[in-house]
Design a protein around this motif. Structure first.
Motif, PDB file in Angstrom:
ATOM      1  N   TRP A 154       0.856  -1.185   0.000  1.00  0.00           N
ATOM      2  CA  TRP A 154       0.000   0.000   0.000  1.00  0.00           C
ATOM      3  C   TRP A 154       0.890   1.233   0.000  1.00  0.00           C
ATOM      4  N   TRP A 155       0.480   2.240  -0.765  1.00  0.00           N
ATOM      5  CA  TRP A 155       1.261   3.466  -0.937  1.00  0.00           C
ATOM      6  C   TRP A 155       0.422   4.677  -0.567  1.00  0.00           C
ATOM      7  N   SER A 156       1.072   5.676   0.000  1.00  0.00           N
ATOM      8  CA  SER A 156       0.387   6.907   0.379  1.00  0.00           C
ATOM      9  C   SER A 156       0.953   8.071  -0.416  1.00  0.00           C
ATOM     10  N   ARG A 157       0.071   8.801  -1.086  1.00  0.00           N
ATOM     11  CA  ARG A 157       0.467  10.047  -1.741  1.00  0.00           C
ATOM     12  C   ARG A 157       0.232  11.161  -0.718  1.00  0.00           C
ATOM     13  N   LEU A 158       1.291  11.906  -0.416  1.00  0.00           N
ATOM     14  CA  LEU A 158       1.238  12.957   0.586  1.00  0.00           C
ATOM     15  C   LEU A 158       1.447  14.322  -0.068  1.00  0.00           C
ATOM     16  N   ASP A 159       0.773  15.330   0.447  1.00  0.00           N
ATOM     17  CA  ASP A 159       0.908  16.702  -0.045  1.00  0.00           C
ATOM     18  C   ASP A 159       1.253  17.638   1.105  1.00  0.00           C
ATOM     19  N   ARG A 160       1.894  18.746   0.756  1.00  0.00           N
ATOM     20  CA  ARG A 160       2.231  19.755   1.752  1.00  0.00           C
ATOM     21  C   ARG A 160       2.087  21.140   1.159  1.00  0.00           C
ATOM     22  N   ASP A 161       1.422  22.042   1.889  1.00  0.00           N
ATOM     23  CA  ASP A 161       1.304  23.438   1.496  1.00  0.00           C
ATOM     24  C   ASP A 161       2.560  24.161   1.974  1.00  0.00           C
ATOM     25  N   LEU A 162       3.307  24.740   1.046  1.00  0.00           N
ATOM     26  CA  LEU A 162       4.554  25.392   1.427  1.00  0.00           C
ATOM     27  C   LEU A 162       4.338  26.753   2.072  1.00  0.00           C
ATOM     28  N   ALA A 163       3.079  27.218   2.119  1.00  0.00           N
ATOM     29  CA  ALA A 163       2.791  28.448   2.854  1.00  0.00           C
ATOM     30  C   ALA A 163       2.779  28.192   4.356  1.00  0.00           C
ATOM     31  N   GLU A 164       2.617  26.936   4.746  1.00  0.00           N
ATOM     32  CA  GLU A 164       2.618  26.595   6.166  1.00  0.00           C
ATOM     33  C   GLU A 164       4.056  26.594   6.698  1.00  0.00           C
ATOM     34  N   PRO A 165       4.226  26.830   8.002  1.00  0.00           N
ATOM     35  CA  PRO A 165       5.579  26.883   8.576  1.00  0.00           C
ATOM     36  C   PRO A 165       6.363  25.598   8.328  1.00  0.00           C
ATOM     37  N   ILE A 166       7.643  25.742   8.099  1.00  0.00           N
ATOM     38  CA  ILE A 166       8.536  24.601   7.904  1.00  0.00           C
ATOM     39  C   ILE A 166       9.368  24.438   9.174  1.00  0.00           C
ATOM     40  N   THR A 167       9.187  23.319   9.837  1.00  0.00           N
ATOM     41  CA  THR A 167       9.890  23.080  11.089  1.00  0.00           C
ATOM     42  C   THR A 167      11.380  22.871  10.825  1.00  0.00           C
ATOM     43  N   PRO A 168      12.246  23.657  11.470  1.00  0.00           N
ATOM     44  CA  PRO A 168      13.684  23.457  11.268  1.00  0.00           C
ATOM     45  C   PRO A 168      14.105  22.070  11.751  1.00  0.00           C
ATOM     46  N   ALA A 169      15.103  21.509  11.115  1.00  0.00           N
ATOM     47  CA  ALA A 169      15.642  20.214  11.526  1.00  0.00           C
ATOM     48  C   ALA A 169      17.143  20.350  11.704  1.00  0.00           C
ATOM     49  N   LEU A 170      17.636  19.916  12.833  1.00  0.00           N
ATOM     50  CA  LEU A 170      19.059  20.029  13.120  1.00  0.00           C
ATOM     51  C   LEU A 170      19.862  19.100  12.217  1.00  0.00           C
ATOM     52  N   VAL A 171      20.949  19.614  11.687  1.00  0.00           N
ATOM     53  CA  VAL A 171      21.851  18.789  10.886  1.00  0.00           C
ATOM     54  C   VAL A 171      22.688  17.946  11.848  1.00  0.00           C
ATOM     55  N   PRO A 172      22.712  16.625  11.662  1.00  0.00           N
ATOM     56  CA  PRO A 172      23.483  15.760  12.569  1.00  0.00           C
ATOM     57  C   PRO A 172      24.946  16.180  12.670  1.00  0.00           C
ATOM     58  N   THR A 173      25.511  15.988  13.829  1.00  0.00           N
ATOM     59  CA  THR A 173      26.911  16.335  14.071  1.00  0.00           C
ATOM     60  C   THR A 173      27.827  15.641  13.064  1.00  0.00           C
ATOM     61  N   GLY A 174      28.736  16.421  12.514  1.00  0.00           N
ATOM     62  CA  GLY A 174      29.707  15.872  11.574  1.00  0.00           C
ATOM     63  C   GLY A 174      29.266  15.891  10.127  1.00  0.00           C
ATOM     64  N   LEU A 175      28.030  16.350   9.883  1.00  0.00           N
ATOM     65  CA  LEU A 175      27.521  16.407   8.510  1.00  0.00           C
ATOM     66  C   LEU A 175      27.243  17.848   8.108  1.00  0.00           C
ATOM     67  N   MET A 176      27.192  18.090   6.824  1.00  0.00           N
ATOM     68  CA  MET A 176      26.731  19.380   6.318  1.00  0.00           C
ATOM     69  C   MET A 176      25.805  19.133   5.143  1.00  0.00           C
ATOM     70  N   VAL A 177      24.836  20.032   4.986  1.00  0.00           N
ATOM     71  CA  VAL A 177      23.815  19.895   3.952  1.00  0.00           C
ATOM     72  C   VAL A 177      23.987  20.998   2.924  1.00  0.00           C
ATOM     73  N   ALA A 178      23.919  20.651   1.646  1.00  0.00           N
ATOM     74  CA  ALA A 178      24.081  21.630   0.577  1.00  0.00           C
ATOM     75  C   ALA A 178      23.216  21.250  -0.614  1.00  0.00           C
TER      76      ALA A 178
END
Length: 334
Positions: A154-178
């Motif tokens: 079974w598969w779920s199609r999910l949607d998100r309104d980008l006008a809603e707040p985006i919860t920050p997520a901490l980048v794990p120690t030792g990694l960087m996101v780009a």
């Protein structure tokens, strides 16, 4: 491929043959008619269909069919089928069928004829046949069940309104996101990304290793790929711990009037699971998409994914839009 036999009463009206690259425009017209009734929120233009038909792993002569009404250049596509073999693993080979019948031509035996061909081809290759359909499409569900196929995923199609707040997520120690661009550097990223993907999805149901050729065609070489809304998490020495690949489909934007970022793939290398890598990279991508003027984001997730992906997406603000079911031939029933 076994030649499909249409019901006798249709043989003077319709004919079928393998799909060709010049079928892209008529295929797009058929898909638009199907979408008007089935409402899967999937829109394709002729260029999208041309990209599908140029799949380097697709044997057009053996694994595609189009049913036509009319002759020559005036013929119109009223049904199609595309079969894709997705490698072998401990459970054997899997063949996926993608097919649809124009709403005006349904309940006349065309779908059953195409499915019979798919079943024969799967048996020929010793593969399990799988078919994914919306759970609300009673006709497709009934056809699968009458053929002896059973639900396995079974598969779920999910949607998100980008006008809603985006919860920050901490980048794990030792990694960087780009971000991966723009511009996207294929020479730098294609092989590391492909290796990370094959690692991340090695234990996922229905997945098979992706070849270099397929990766370039479907992932980063696709006209819909958006490197500015795609990102990686890397270690200090540059190894990929996780990634998100985002896509925008022009036909969707034109049809709906809104820009949707489709998050096609979210992967975390096995050694980095459980650290919040996916959440951090996804938050980065959602912020980037909002900054670039996207209105919404969507994705599809395996509801039984053992890595807890559904929870990651729900915490990121995605909500259920619809469900789909994968049916399979009896040998793969749980």
């Amino acid at each position: 491929m076994t030649v499909a036999v249409l019901p006798p009463e249709l043989r003077s009206e319709l004919h079928l043959r393998p799909m060709r690259r010049d079928d892209a425009a008529r295929w797009a017209v058929l898909l638009a008619a199907v979408e008007e009734v089935d409402r899967r929120d999937e829109h394709y233009d002729a260029d999208d269909c041309a990209e599908e038909l140029a799949d380097p792993d697709l044997d057009l002569g053996r694994d595609t069919l189009v049913v036509l009404d009319g002759a020559g250049d005036k013929s119109v596509a009223v049904a199609y089928q595309v079969l894709r073999l997705r490698g072998r693993d401990a459970e054997g080979a899997r063949m996926f069928t993608d097919a649809a019948v124009h709403p005006a031509y349904r309940r006349r035996g065309i779908g059953a004829a195409l499915l019979a061909v798919a079943l024969d081809r799967a048996r020929e290759l010793g593969a399990t046949l799988l078919m994914r359909v919306p759970e609300t499409n009673a006709g497709a569900v009934g056809l699968a069940e009458r053929t002896g196929m059973g639900p396995v995923r079974w598969w779920s199609r999910l949607d998100r309104d980008l006008a809603e707040p985006i919860t920050p997520a901490l980048v794990p120690t030792g990694l960087m996101v780009a971000s991966l661009g723009p511009p996207y550097d294929a020479a730098r990223w294609d092989e590391p990304l492909r290796a990370a993907h094959n690692n991340a999805f090695a234990d996922h149901w229905g997945s098979a290793p992706v070849s270099r050729q397929a990766w370039a065609h479907w992932r980063t070489g696709s006209r819909s790929f958006r490197p500015g809304c795609s990102a990686v998490a890397t270690t200090a020495d540059g190894e990929i711990a996780g990634y998100v690949l985002g896509y925008e489909y022009g036909a969707d934007t034109e049809r709906t009037g809104r820009r949707d970022l489709y998050v096609d793939t979210v992967g975390t290398v096995a050694a980095h699971r459980g650290r919040g890598v996916a959440a951090a990279v996804l938050a980065h991508v959602l912020h980037a998409a909002r900054g670039l003027g996207y209105d919404t984001s969507s994705l599809t997730v395996d509801a039984q994914n053992p890595t807890g992906a559904l929870g990651v997406y729900e915490r990121a603000g995605y909500r259920l839009h619809r469900r789909e079911i994968t049916f399979a031939t009896p040998s793969s029933h749980p």
